[in-house]
Design an enzyme around this catalytic site. Structure first.
Site, PDB file in Angstrom:
ATOM      1  N   ARG A 105      30.072  11.930 110.845  1.00 29.23           N
ATOM      2  CA  ARG A 105      30.729  12.917 109.996  1.00 29.23           C
ATOM      3  C   ARG A 105      31.810  13.619 110.819  1.00 29.23           C
ATOM      4  O   ARG A 105      31.739  13.676 112.058  1.00 29.23           O
ATOM      5  CB  ARG A 105      29.697  13.960 109.494  1.00 29.23           C
ATOM      6  CG  ARG A 105      28.727  13.413 108.478  1.00 29.23           C
ATOM      7  CD  ARG A 105      27.800  14.496 107.953  1.00 29.23           C
ATOM      8  NE  ARG A 105      28.501  15.507 107.140  1.00 29.23           N
ATOM      9  CZ  ARG A 105      28.793  15.359 105.848  1.00 29.23           C
ATOM     10  NH1 ARG A 105      28.474  14.238 105.241  1.00 29.23           N
ATOM     11  NH2 ARG A 105      29.415  16.305 105.172  1.00 29.23           N
ATOM     12  N   HIS A 126      37.167  24.501 105.523  1.00 28.00           N
ATOM     13  CA  HIS A 126      36.302  25.594 105.088  1.00 28.00           C
ATOM     14  C   HIS A 126      36.581  26.790 106.003  1.00 28.00           C
ATOM     15  O   HIS A 126      37.442  26.723 106.889  1.00 28.00           O
ATOM     16  CB  HIS A 126      34.824  25.199 105.259  1.00 28.00           C
ATOM     17  CG  HIS A 126      34.394  24.028 104.443  1.00 28.00           C
ATOM     18  ND1 HIS A 126      34.188  24.089 103.085  1.00 28.00           N
ATOM     19  CD2 HIS A 126      34.125  22.754 104.810  1.00 28.00           C
ATOM     20  CE1 HIS A 126      33.789  22.899 102.645  1.00 28.00           C
ATOM     21  NE2 HIS A 126      33.745  22.069 103.671  1.00 28.00           N
ATOM     22  N   CYS A 186      37.775  20.479 100.452  1.00 31.51           N
ATOM     23  CA  CYS A 186      36.808  19.453 100.862  1.00 31.51           C
ATOM     24  C   CYS A 186      36.320  18.621  99.661  1.00 31.51           C
ATOM     25  O   CYS A 186      37.099  17.860  99.113  1.00 31.51           O
ATOM     26  CB  CYS A 186      35.670  20.103 101.631  1.00 31.51           C
ATOM     27  SG  CYS A 186      34.809  18.938 102.688  1.00 31.51           S
TER      28      CYS A 186
HETATM   29  N1  GLN Z   1      30.425  15.334 100.147  1.00 29.44           N
HETATM   30  C1  GLN Z   1      31.761  15.263 100.709  1.00 29.44           C
HETATM   31  C2  GLN Z   1      31.765  14.593 102.094  1.00 29.44           C
HETATM   32  O1  GLN Z   1      30.747  14.554 102.752  1.00 29.44           O
HETATM   33  C3  GLN Z   1      32.371  16.655 100.818  1.00 29.44           C
HETATM   34  C4  GLN Z   1      31.610  17.579 101.766  1.00 29.44           C
HETATM   35  C5  GLN Z   1      32.069  19.043 101.687  1.00 29.44           C
HETATM   36  O2  GLN Z   1      32.580  19.515 100.672  1.00 29.44           O
HETATM   37  N2  GLN Z   1      31.813  19.809 102.795  1.00 29.44           N
HETATM   38  O3  GLN Z   1      32.815  14.149 102.545  1.00 29.44           O
END
Ligand code: GLN
Length: 261
Positions: A135, A200, A98
């Site tokens: 998101r 994840h 990520c």
């Molecule tokens: N900050 C990055 C995003 O929002 C990665 C987020 C994360 O590692 N879960 O895309």
């Protein structure tokens, strides 16, 4: 770099005190447990802010982090870029998850519009989603492009969208979920033995074939060719891990958003 002395693989856990969203440090624990089941010793070195990289490693791990954490490490990680690219070119195994994946690319433009420099291991660029873009959150099921890895299950929560450059290969094709950008059906990236992914989970405990793939690559780089199949109690553990994987896949198929064909 080869290490014929014994069956030791050198593992570098990068910034795991900063980049550990969704307990991605579990990947390091899975590497240690999986290595032991294969008769290997995983010698784990943790390196964080202000600390130097070791001379040689066989496997590099970095987890995810929100934009705030990424801003803390980006400049230093980019300064480590030449060494990380050199390691990737010589076949060091890597898993970047990520936010760590985004910063192992060329750059990440964050939610504040700052362009954070990347280590340049992957030919990818990432951009935080715009105001109207939700998101990417939820269960993910992907079909890996890597031989013998098969379906990989995990969880994603990222605003950033990642786009593959001409030199990048996708780690997987999305079956359920968003993946790199929710549009082109790709997930993650692969370069030699380096793997980037949005998954994840932690992703390694949930996906024993991916774990074995990474351990085999790290062992090869350490000069350890033959990996045994897991037997006895470790075989039991491997079968339990496979059962857990299959259960997680069913959940992802039930809860994940299928990719429109
Ligand atoms: N900050 C990055 C995003 O929002 C990665 C987020 C994360 O590692 N879960 O895309």
């Amino acid at each position: 770099m080869t290490d014929g002395a014994g069956r030791v693989i050198r593992v570098l856990s990068l910034y795991d005190d900063v980049m550990n969203v969704y307990a991605d440090r579990g990947n390091t624990l899975a590497v240690q447990r999986g290595a032991a089941a294969l008769g290997l010793e995983a010698d784990v070195l943790r390196v964080s802010l202000g600390e130097a990289l070791p001379e040689a490693v066989n496997l590099v791990l970095i987890g995810g982090g929100q934009d705030r954490e990424q801003r803390r490490i980006a400049d230093e990680l980019a300064a480590h870029g030449p060494r990380l690219r050199e390691w990737a070119a010589e076949g060091v195994a890597m898993l970047a998850v990520c936010g760590g994946f985004q910063l192992f690319g060329r750059w990440y433009r964050d939610t504040a519009g700052r362009t954070l420099p990347g280590a340049g291991v992957f030919d990818v660029t990432s951009v935080a989603g715009g105001a109207g873009q939700p998101r990417c959150i939820g269960d993910v099921l992907v079909d890996s492009t890597l031989e013998g890895v098969g379906e990989v299950v995990g969880f994603e929560n990222h605003g950033g969208r990642t786009y593959l450059g001409p030199a990048a290969q996708p780690f997987a094709r999305v079956l359920y979920g968003s993946g790199n950008n929710g549009a082109d059906g790709t997930e993650g990236a692969v370069h030699r033995e380096a793997i980037g992914t949005y998954l994840h989970g932690s992703v390694l405990p949930k996906n024993p074939r991916l774990l074995r793939h990474l351990l085999a690559a790290a062992a090869r780089h350490a000069g350890i060719e033959a990996l045994p199949s897991v037997e006895g109690a470790d075989g039991l553990m491997a079968r339990a891990a496979e059962r857990a994987h299959r259960a997680a896949v069913l959940v992802a198929r039930r809860r994940g958003r299928p990719v429109a064909r």
